[in-house]
Design a protein around this motif. Structure first.
Motif: not given
Length: 187
Positions: A26-28, A44-51
């Motif tokens: 996720f580049g963090t 986080p919700a904003s990352w869940q599409a890439e889970e």
């Protein structure tokens, strides 16, 4: 008695182990994940599409190397020596793994975990019913809630993800506590 046991953050220390892979994908920074108490299981919700993409990139390769809790093999061996049947029920499917059973068998062998049966499913409550489970150990509150609804006694294994969540079920920090609690429940 039939006892069901989860793997990630119940037998293993997955939360911390996976953080470096989450940071890479996720580049963090690892520090940001640590500060915000984020790992594979609570993205986080904003990352869940890439889970799913994260799982497919890493799981087959890294899961067999996940470090086990120091007393996990001992605890499972103690329960089996006392006559309990150990069923590993883990939320692993072909959506996340090329071969969830083979990957999980390798991981359990690496951790020297003795067990009687392995079930890979997202529906842990149904698996508990089918296997006539009496006690279920997991680190996720939602899984404990699900099995409690089908009259299975959950034990919540403390993990970085759940320590701030309230729970009505008994909690344990390690396998010495887990074995002691199970024995007190079965006497």
């Amino acid at each position: 008695m039939n006892i069901a046991v989860d793997i990630d953050d119940t037998l293993t220390n997955s939360f911390t182990y996976f953080q470096s892979y989450v940071a890479e994908f996720f580049g963090t920074s690892l520090q940001e994940l640590t500060d915000k108490n984020i790992s594979y299981s609570n993205l986080p919700a904003s990352w869940q599409a890439e889970e799913l993409a994260f799982c497919r990139k890493y799981y087959d390769r890294i899961v067999p190397k996940t470090p086990f809790k120091p007393d996990a093999a001992w605890g499972i061996a103690q329960l089996r020596q006392r006559g309990h049947r150990i069923i590993i029920i883990t939320g692993r499917t072909t959506a996340f793994y090329t071969d969830p059973v083979a990957t999980t068998q390798t991981e359990l062998a690496n951790g020297q975990i003795q067990y009687d049966q392995l079930i890979c499913t997202l529906n842990k409550a149904q698996a508990c019913q089918q296997e006539e489970i009496t006690i279920f150990l997991d680190d996720l509150v939602k899984n404990c809630q699900a099995v409690a609804q089908v009259q299975v006694q959950p034990i919540l294994f403390n993990s970085p993800e759940n320590t701030q969540q309230s729970s009505q079920w008994p909690r344990v920090n390690d396998w010495h506590q887990a074995v002691g609690l199970i024995e007190s429940m079965t006497d």
